[in-house]
Scaffold this active site. Sequence first.
Site, PDB file in Angstrom:
ATOM      1  N   ASP A 276       0.898  -1.237  -0.035  1.00 54.50           N
ATOM      2  CA  ASP A 276       0.473  -0.067   0.223  1.00 54.50           C
ATOM      3  C   ASP A 276       1.077   1.276   0.308  1.00 54.50           C
ATOM      4  OD1 ASP A 276       0.554   0.275   2.799  1.00 54.50           O
ATOM      5  OD2 ASP A 276      -0.494  -0.126   3.709  1.00 54.50           O
TER       6      ASP A 276
ATOM      7  N   HIS B 255       8.802  -3.691  -3.103  1.00 58.63           N
ATOM      8  CA  HIS B 255       8.083  -4.151  -1.287  1.00 58.63           C
ATOM      9  C   HIS B 255       8.973  -4.731  -0.788  1.00 58.63           C
ATOM     10  CE1 HIS B 255       4.423  -5.969  -0.255  1.00 58.63           C
ATOM     11  NE2 HIS B 255       5.269  -6.630   0.597  1.00 58.63           N
TER      12      HIS B 255
ATOM     13  N   CYS C 168       4.567  -0.573   2.870  1.00 53.08           N
ATOM     14  CA  CYS C 168       5.157  -1.996   2.869  1.00 53.08           C
ATOM     15  C   CYS C 168       6.834  -1.636   3.495  1.00 53.08           C
ATOM     16  CB  CYS C 168       4.949  -2.191   1.987  1.00 53.08           C
ATOM     17  SG  CYS C 168       6.349  -2.030   0.789  1.00 53.08           S
TER      18      CYS C 168
END
Length: 135
Positions: free
Chosen positions: A4, A127, A7
């Site tokens: 989002d 990520h 992370c």
Amino acid sequence: IPGDGSCLFRAVVQGSCLLKGMLTPSESLQKKLADELRDKVVDELIKRRKDTEWYLKDKFDRYICQMRKSYVWGGEPELLMASHVLKMPITVYMLEKKSSNLKIIAEYGQEYGTQNSICVLYHGYGHYDALKSNP
């Protein structure tokens, strides 16, 4: 960890909790703690402006304004500042595709020790996830 934009902060918060023997925070608490960490990290960037400004990709004030937004991805500068905010080392791992082994790609906050490092996994495409223990 949800992808989002927070992370990195969520992974660091979760890793810190796991390292301290605490339960994994609920989704809502994790978001709250991640937002708080983000604010402290940005404040630390401002505090250390003379040391950090030169390696940011954007103008400092613009960068700071962007990093205050909860959906903006963090990276190396934020990991370094998070280690200072938490006064704990942070180790970033990445999975080697050929061997499926984890390798260390970065370490931050080594001045706070080399034991009990917060461990995060970087997936290579923006990520981060928390790692439960030192691999």
